[in-house]
Design an enzyme around this catalytic site. Structure first.
Site, PDB file in Angstrom:
ATOM      1  N   PRO A 167     -49.291  -7.207  -2.431  1.00 50.90           N
ATOM      2  CA  PRO A 167     -48.924  -6.845  -4.134  1.00 50.90           C
ATOM      3  C   PRO A 167     -48.689  -6.450  -4.669  1.00 50.90           C
ATOM      4  CG  PRO A 167     -50.614  -5.646  -2.575  1.00 50.90           C
ATOM      5  CD  PRO A 167     -49.488  -7.013  -1.783  1.00 50.90           C
ATOM      6  N   GLU A 168     -47.898  -6.649  -5.668  1.00 52.84           N
ATOM      7  CA  GLU A 168     -47.042  -5.599  -6.790  1.00 52.84           C
ATOM      8  C   GLU A 168     -47.819  -5.255  -7.588  1.00 52.84           C
ATOM      9  OE1 GLU A 168     -43.447  -6.314  -8.201  1.00 52.84           O
ATOM     10  OE2 GLU A 168     -42.426  -7.689  -5.501  1.00 52.84           O
TER      11      GLU A 168
END
Length: 273
Positions: free
Chosen positions: A2-3
């Site tokens: 996840p960014e």
DNA sequence: AAACACCCCTGCGGGC
DNA sequence: TGCCCGCAGGGGTGTT
């Protein structure tokens, strides 16, 4: 992986289910994440407190409590958050389960345990906690002047510079690749040689890509219950990341793969200078 | 000070 | 078929 956009989508998904709820019981796996799970502080400051807000800073999620304490969650590489009914059996790698006063359970699952869970006690200095972080890329402080000042005489490659959370927060490897491609600038270009005009392009591309990713994720995650952090996010078309050898979507030249600072780097030698 | 290398951890896929 | 190895990358620390 996840960014920033994925964390923002998760925030939007879980916030309505958490706000005004109270965590009444906590279970943990006993295994440490990147940091040990602060069980004592959770019991003391987080449990039995109504949740007032769910916010995001960089890739951190902040769950604020009525007593001004906060639970700070980082998903690392493989972290997931999901809402489950309490009677649903836990999954492998569930490391923290927070039972709410409505019978639902917020579960943090993290295969590789690169994530972290921290507690800010009541009235501690949140600004201090995040003091080392650069500005939000979607915020007003991410400007040409700022980036040019921070670049100064540094001879760091652009891609590494964009991934430096002290410079700008929340840009990881995937989006750094996509941003340099969208800006038509080589990831290897040293930042002291980037013009004001080019910084403007980089900033504009950054905002567009992150906002598009958030919009794509938001439209694909409709139900967080049982989602378990199911990636609703990668609906965004990645144009270079993971596409070594495939034709560049603009010119058809084969996308190259190299390594920069130990991270996979994808780019088009013809389009990016 | 800047720019690296390294480390934490597990799952997966390629090669043999 | 099964085993070994490299790779994935966020973020903190250590080194040059």
């Amino acid at each position: 992986m996840p960014e920033l956009p994925e964390v923002e989508v998760i925030r939007q998904g879980i916030a309505p289910m958490l706000i005004a709820r109270t965590i009444i019981r906590v279970k943990s796996s006993g295994l440490a994440l990147r940091l040990p799970i602060p069980r004592t502080k959770i019991e003391r400051y987080i449990k039995d407190q109504p949740i007032t807000a769910v916010r995001r800073r960089a890739k951190y999620l902040l769950v604020n409590m009525a007593n001004n304490a906060a639970l700070i969650i980082h998903l690392g590489m493989t972290g997931r958050l999901g809402m489950f009914r309490a009677d649903q059996s836990p999954a492998p790698h569930d490391h923290l389960c927070c039972l709410l006063d409505n019978g639902l359970e917020l579960r943090f699952n993290d295969t590789r345990r690169f994530g972290s869970i921290q507690v800010l006690p009541p009235d501690s200095d949140e600004g201090h906690f995040f003091a080392a972080l650069g500005p939000e890329p979607l915020g007003d402080d991410f400007t040409v002047d700022y980036m040019q000042n921070r670049a100064g005489k540094r001879r760091q490659p652009l891609k590494n510079f964009l991934m430096n959370s002290h410079v700008v927060a929340g840009i990881g490897n995937i989006y750094a690749n996509e941003i340099t491609f969208a800006a038509s600038i080589s990831p290897t270009r040293t930042v002291n040689k980037i013009s004001r005009r080019e910084w403007q392009t980089i900033i504009t591309s950054t905002r567009e890509i992150l906002q598009k990713a958030i919009a794509a994720g938001g439209s694909t995650i409709s139900d967080f219950i049982n989602a378990g952090g199911k990636p609703g996010y990668f609906q965004l078309q990645l144009r270079v990341y993971g596409r070594a050898g495939e034709p560049c979507p603009i010119c058809g030249t084969a996308i190259e793969k190299t390594s920069m600072a130990g991270r996979a780097t994808f780019w088009c030698h013809h389009c990016q200078h």
